[in-house]
Write an enzyme that holds these catalytic residues in place. Structure first.
Site, PDB file in Angstrom:
ATOM      1  N   THR A 136       0.827  -1.203   0.000  1.00  0.00           N
ATOM      2  CA  THR A 136       0.000   0.000   0.000  1.00  0.00           C
ATOM      3  C   THR A 136       0.865   1.258   0.000  1.00  0.00           C
ATOM      4  OG1 THR A 136      -1.444   1.290   1.445  1.00  0.00           O
ATOM      5  CG2 THR A 136      -0.103  -0.343   2.521  1.00  0.00           C
ATOM      6  N   ASP A 137       0.301   2.348  -0.518  1.00  0.00           N
ATOM      7  CA  ASP A 137       1.010   3.640  -0.450  1.00  0.00           C
ATOM      8  C   ASP A 137       1.068   4.169   0.988  1.00  0.00           C
ATOM      9  OD1 ASP A 137      -1.683   4.343  -0.131  1.00  0.00           O
ATOM     10  OD2 ASP A 137      -1.683   5.876  -1.702  1.00  0.00           O
ATOM     11  N   GLU A 138       0.277   3.569   1.896  1.00  0.00           N
ATOM     12  CA  GLU A 138       0.213   4.100   3.266  1.00  0.00           C
ATOM     13  C   GLU A 138       1.538   3.923   4.014  1.00  0.00           C
ATOM     14  OE1 GLU A 138      -3.486   3.335   5.315  1.00  0.00           O
ATOM     15  OE2 GLU A 138      -4.540   3.051   3.429  1.00  0.00           O
ATOM     16  N   TYR A 162      -1.752  -0.519  10.915  1.00  0.00           N
ATOM     17  CA  TYR A 162      -1.860  -1.186   9.605  1.00  0.00           C
ATOM     18  C   TYR A 162      -0.654  -0.851   8.731  1.00  0.00           C
ATOM     19  CZ  TYR A 162      -3.184  -1.732   4.682  1.00  0.00           C
ATOM     20  OH  TYR A 162      -3.180  -2.049   3.344  1.00  0.00           O
ATOM     21  N   SER A 165       2.599  -2.303   9.897  1.00  0.00           N
ATOM     22  CA  SER A 165       2.740  -3.750   9.669  1.00  0.00           C
ATOM     23  C   SER A 165       3.003  -4.031   8.186  1.00  0.00           C
ATOM     24  CB  SER A 165       1.503  -4.506  10.169  1.00  0.00           C
ATOM     25  OG  SER A 165       0.367  -4.205   9.364  1.00  0.00           O
ATOM     26  N   LYS A 166       2.405  -3.246   7.290  1.00  0.00           N
ATOM     27  CA  LYS A 166       2.671  -3.442   5.855  1.00  0.00           C
ATOM     28  C   LYS A 166       4.104  -2.984   5.531  1.00  0.00           C
ATOM     29  CE  LYS A 166       0.353  -4.653   2.923  1.00  0.00           C
ATOM     30  NZ  LYS A 166       0.025  -5.990   2.343  1.00  0.00           N
ATOM     31  N   PRO A 217     -21.132   9.084   7.882  1.00  0.00           N
ATOM     32  CA  PRO A 217     -20.070   9.583   8.771  1.00  0.00           C
ATOM     33  C   PRO A 217     -18.804   9.957   8.019  1.00  0.00           C
ATOM     34  CG  PRO A 217     -20.190   7.182   8.908  1.00  0.00           C
ATOM     35  CD  PRO A 217     -21.274   7.618   7.955  1.00  0.00           C
ATOM     36  N   ASP A 293     -12.674  12.441  14.455  1.00  0.00           N
ATOM     37  CA  ASP A 293     -11.634  12.038  13.513  1.00  0.00           C
ATOM     38  C   ASP A 293     -11.020  10.705  13.929  1.00  0.00           C
ATOM     39  OD1 ASP A 293     -10.107  12.286  11.272  1.00  0.00           O
ATOM     40  OD2 ASP A 293      -9.019  14.082  11.931  1.00  0.00           O
TER      41      ASP A 293
HETATM   42  P1  NAD Z   1      -9.221  -7.769   2.122  1.00  0.00           P
HETATM   43  O1  NAD Z   1      -9.217  -7.476   3.587  1.00  0.00           O
HETATM   44  O2  NAD Z   1     -10.447  -7.533   1.325  1.00  0.00           O
HETATM   45  O3  NAD Z   1      -8.809  -9.298   1.869  1.00  0.00           O
HETATM   46  C1  NAD Z   1      -7.736  -9.910   2.555  1.00  0.00           C
HETATM   47  C2  NAD Z   1      -7.795 -11.413   2.273  1.00  0.00           C
HETATM   48  O4  NAD Z   1      -6.684 -12.023   2.935  1.00  0.00           O
HETATM   49  C3  NAD Z   1      -9.061 -12.081   2.821  1.00  0.00           C
HETATM   50  O5  NAD Z   1      -9.596 -12.966   1.856  1.00  0.00           O
HETATM   51  C4  NAD Z   1      -8.561 -12.841   4.045  1.00  0.00           C
HETATM   52  O6  NAD Z   1      -9.294 -14.025   4.340  1.00  0.00           O
HETATM   53  C5  NAD Z   1      -7.137 -13.175   3.638  1.00  0.00           C
HETATM   54  N1  NAD Z   1      -6.288 -13.401   4.814  1.00  0.00           N
HETATM   55  C6  NAD Z   1      -6.180 -12.598   5.900  1.00  0.00           C
HETATM   56  N2  NAD Z   1      -5.335 -13.154   6.790  1.00  0.00           N
HETATM   57  C7  NAD Z   1      -4.891 -14.319   6.235  1.00  0.00           C
HETATM   58  C8  NAD Z   1      -3.981 -15.322   6.660  1.00  0.00           C
HETATM   59  N3  NAD Z   1      -3.381 -15.245   7.855  1.00  0.00           N
HETATM   60  N4  NAD Z   1      -3.743 -16.363   5.847  1.00  0.00           N
HETATM   61  C9  NAD Z   1      -4.361 -16.455   4.637  1.00  0.00           C
HETATM   62  N5  NAD Z   1      -5.243 -15.547   4.191  1.00  0.00           N
HETATM   63  C10 NAD Z   1      -5.500 -14.485   4.985  1.00  0.00           C
HETATM   64  O7  NAD Z   1      -7.987  -6.943   1.536  1.00  0.00           O
HETATM   65  P2  NAD Z   1      -7.853  -6.170   0.156  1.00  0.00           P
HETATM   66  O8  NAD Z   1      -8.437  -4.834   0.302  1.00  0.00           O
HETATM   67  O9  NAD Z   1      -8.295  -7.075  -0.942  1.00  0.00           O
HETATM   68  O10 NAD Z   1      -6.263  -5.990   0.088  1.00  0.00           O
HETATM   69  C11 NAD Z   1      -5.438  -7.016  -0.458  1.00  0.00           C
HETATM   70  C12 NAD Z   1      -3.987  -6.595  -0.343  1.00  0.00           C
HETATM   71  O11 NAD Z   1      -3.794  -5.376  -1.047  1.00  0.00           O
HETATM   72  C13 NAD Z   1      -3.528  -6.343   1.087  1.00  0.00           C
HETATM   73  O12 NAD Z   1      -2.219  -6.849   1.207  1.00  0.00           O
HETATM   74  C14 NAD Z   1      -3.561  -4.829   1.231  1.00  0.00           C
HETATM   75  O13 NAD Z   1      -2.609  -4.407   2.173  1.00  0.00           O
HETATM   76  C15 NAD Z   1      -3.211  -4.411  -0.179  1.00  0.00           C
HETATM   77  N6  NAD Z   1      -3.760  -3.094  -0.595  1.00  0.00           N
HETATM   78  C16 NAD Z   1      -5.089  -2.812  -0.422  1.00  0.00           C
HETATM   79  C17 NAD Z   1      -5.595  -1.589  -0.855  1.00  0.00           C
HETATM   80  C18 NAD Z   1      -7.062  -1.246  -0.727  1.00  0.00           C
HETATM   81  O14 NAD Z   1      -7.456  -0.113  -1.018  1.00  0.00           O
HETATM   82  N7  NAD Z   1      -7.919  -2.166  -0.324  1.00  0.00           N
HETATM   83  C19 NAD Z   1      -4.742  -0.659  -1.458  1.00  0.00           C
HETATM   84  C20 NAD Z   1      -3.386  -0.985  -1.631  1.00  0.00           C
HETATM   85  C21 NAD Z   1      -2.912  -2.208  -1.199  1.00  0.00           C
HETATM   86  P1  TYD Z   2     -10.842   3.656   4.317  1.00  0.00           P
HETATM   87  O1  TYD Z   2     -11.795   3.224   3.253  1.00  0.00           O
HETATM   88  O2  TYD Z   2     -10.957   3.041   5.681  1.00  0.00           O
HETATM   89  O3  TYD Z   2      -9.384   3.438   3.703  1.00  0.00           O
HETATM   90  P2  TYD Z   2      -7.932   3.965   4.258  1.00  0.00           P
HETATM   91  O4  TYD Z   2      -8.040   4.291   5.692  1.00  0.00           O
HETATM   92  O5  TYD Z   2      -7.056   2.783   3.992  1.00  0.00           O
HETATM   93  O6  TYD Z   2      -7.572   5.154   3.402  1.00  0.00           O
HETATM   94  O7  TYD Z   2     -10.957   5.225   4.496  1.00  0.00           O
HETATM   95  C1  TYD Z   2     -10.774   6.104   3.397  1.00  0.00           C
HETATM   96  C2  TYD Z   2     -10.820   7.514   3.944  1.00  0.00           C
HETATM   97  O8  TYD Z   2     -12.164   7.769   4.392  1.00  0.00           O
HETATM   98  C3  TYD Z   2      -9.919   7.744   5.151  1.00  0.00           C
HETATM   99  O9  TYD Z   2      -9.388   9.070   5.082  1.00  0.00           O
HETATM  100  C4  TYD Z   2     -10.861   7.629   6.336  1.00  0.00           C
HETATM  101  C5  TYD Z   2     -12.183   8.131   5.785  1.00  0.00           C
HETATM  102  N1  TYD Z   2     -13.412   7.528   6.355  1.00  0.00           N
HETATM  103  C6  TYD Z   2     -14.451   8.352   6.766  1.00  0.00           C
HETATM  104  O10 TYD Z   2     -14.372   9.601   6.691  1.00  0.00           O
HETATM  105  N2  TYD Z   2     -15.591   7.768   7.263  1.00  0.00           N
HETATM  106  C7  TYD Z   2     -15.721   6.417   7.376  1.00  0.00           C
HETATM  107  O11 TYD Z   2     -16.772   5.930   7.874  1.00  0.00           O
HETATM  108  C8  TYD Z   2     -14.637   5.579   6.942  1.00  0.00           C
HETATM  109  C9  TYD Z   2     -14.709   4.074   7.063  1.00  0.00           C
HETATM  110  C10 TYD Z   2     -13.489   6.178   6.432  1.00  0.00           C
END
Ligand code: NAD
Ligand code: TYD
Length: 361
Positions: A136-138, A162, A165-166, A217, A293
């Site tokens: 992630t970019d985070e 989060y 840990s990433k 929210p 917040d």
């Molecule tokens: P998600 O939470 O929707 O899915 C995570 C999946 O991993 C689930 O199917 C879960 O069962 C599985 N999982 C969790 N713990 C596990 C374990 N111990 N062993 C095996 N499987 C396990 O996540 P996502 O949003 O699809 O994100 C996928 C990846 O992309 C993550 O690594 C996340 O950090 C990265 N990512 C997500 C975003 C985003 O906007 N969602 C952006 C950039 C990067």
């Molecule tokens: P989120 O979808 O949780 O992704 P991330 O925290 O990984 O960016 O949140 C996106 C943005 O929206 C983040 O700035 C937090 C904000 N947010 C709200 O304002 N209200 C909400 O109920 C949630 C879940 C997130």
């Protein structure tokens, strides 16, 4: 690269399932999906490819190195794409332990199993092997409004459990590449949105609450900025990086769509107003409520994706306005997918929905 076996971790989640569907729908590669099936997983995400001969599912925890090693031996993948993770910032604040365990210890166990397996290969299969770590970019921390976007040389500065840990998992992957010669490639992507996203994340949460006429929210002032990428574009970028990216390299992936949270929520409201002019909740903007917040809330993320564009000729194809319309439409058409999540497998309190999905204000 036809006829390869790709092992995907986390393939039952939001992005992982988009990757698995894309691999199966695009060609003759095979997929082995390794997923523990946490609350965030949903095998219904894979219904479109269920039963396909090129698809295999293995329920396993990446923290169990022995189980992962056995799966690698049995399926003999040509490449690994690592997406399994705990992924929600708010949950990481409420309970960091699972994030440390899965994202750090799990990545370590997977790397060790992958290294053992890699060493058992020889010839062209060994040369072509890749371990693609999806991040992630985070991990780069928080930008001010006028700061230049993140680029691959930006220093790591994670600020939430989060993102920390990433970041740790990224460092482990780089170390296994540098020290042991595991051919790794990394990608760091901005916020994804689209179909099958678990309704704890901003966009699906707002769509579902707006449909129910509940308050929407928005944390703090709503000025925090994220860059948004449609999930199918991300899946496409990931496969481009897997197949053509250079070992040892990091690629940043973005959507060229920086929006404040308030803008995102207003966009959803406007789409719903247009679809339901006669709804008692129109104008949906009236439902927007500023709430406390998020602790340590990062102000802005932004991506300079020029390496991906210049070296691998990849750019996003779905602009934010079109992607948002498609996403709202998908949630309208697929209530049967998300409604059970509110009651059965997810704490409805956080969504402001009762334990059985009943609406409460
Ligand atoms: P998600 O939470 O929707 O899915 C995570 C999946 O991993 C689930 O199917 C879960 O069962 C599985 N999982 C969790 N713990 C596990 C374990 N111990 N062993 C095996 N499987 C396990 O996540 P996502 O949003 O699809 O994100 C996928 C990846 O992309 C993550 O690594 C996340 O950090 C990265 N990512 C997500 C975003 C985003 O906007 N969602 C952006 C950039 C990067
Ligand atoms: P989120 O979808 O949780 O992704 P991330 O925290 O990984 O960016 O949140 C996106 C943005 O929206 C983040 O700035 C937090 C904000 N947010 C709200 O304002 N209200 C909400 O109920 C949630 C879940 C997130």
């Amino acid at each position: 690269m036809s006829g390869k076996t790709i092992l995907v971790t986390g393939g039952a989640g939001f992005i992982g399932s988009a990757v698995v569907r894309r691999i199966i729908e695009c060609g003759d590669d095979r997929v082995v999906n390794v997923d523990k099936l946490t609350y965030a997983a949903n095998l219904a995400n894979l219904a479109p490819i269920e039963g396909h001969p090129g698809y295999a599912f293995e329920k396993a925890d990446i923290c169990d190195g022995g189980a992962v090693g056995e799966i690698l031996k049995r399926h003999q993948p040509d490449m690994i794409m690592h997406l399994a993770a705990e992924s929600h910032v708010d949950r990481s604040i409420d309970g960091p332990a699972d994030f440390i365990h899965t994202n750090i210890v799990g990545t370590y166990q997977l790397l060790q199993a992958a290294l053992d397996y890699f060493r058992s290969l020889d010839g062209p299969r060994k040369e072509a092997f890749r371990f693609h770590h999806v991040s992630t970019d985070e991990v780069f921390g928080s930008l001010e409004m006028n700061d230049p976007p993140f680029n691959p040389d930006t220093a790591y500065a994670p600020r939430s459990p989060y993102s920390a840990s990433k970041a740790a998992s990224d460092h482990l992957v780089q170390a296994w590449g540098h020290t042991y010669g595991l051919p790794v490639v990394l990608s760091n992507c901005s916020n994804n949105y689209g179909p099958y996203q678990f309704p704890e994340k901003l966009i699906p949460l707002i769509i579902i609450r707006a449909l129910a006429g509940r308050n929407l929210p928005v944390y703090g002032t709503g000025e925090n900025v994220r860059d948004w990428l449609y999930v199918d574009d991300h899946a496409d970028a990931l496969l481009t990086i897997l197949k053509t990216g250079h070992a040892g390299e990091t690629y940043l992936v973005g959507g060229n769509a920086e929006r404040s949270n308030m803008d995102v929520v207003r966009t959803i409201c406007a789409i719903l107003d247009e679809k339901f002019p006669g709804s008692p909740h129109t104008p949906h903007e009236n439902l927007i409520t500023l709430v406390a917040d998020r602790p340590g809330h990062d102000m802005r993320y932004a991506i300079d994706a020029s390496r991906l564009r210049d070296e691998l000729s990849w750019e996003p194809t779905i602009n934010f306005e079109i992607g948002m319309k498609q996403t709202v439409e998908w949630y309208l058409q697929n209530q049967a997918w998300w409604e059970p999540l509110l009651s059965e497998r997810y704490d409805g309190e956080r969504l402001g929905l009762g334990a059985n999905g009943s609406k409460k204000q």
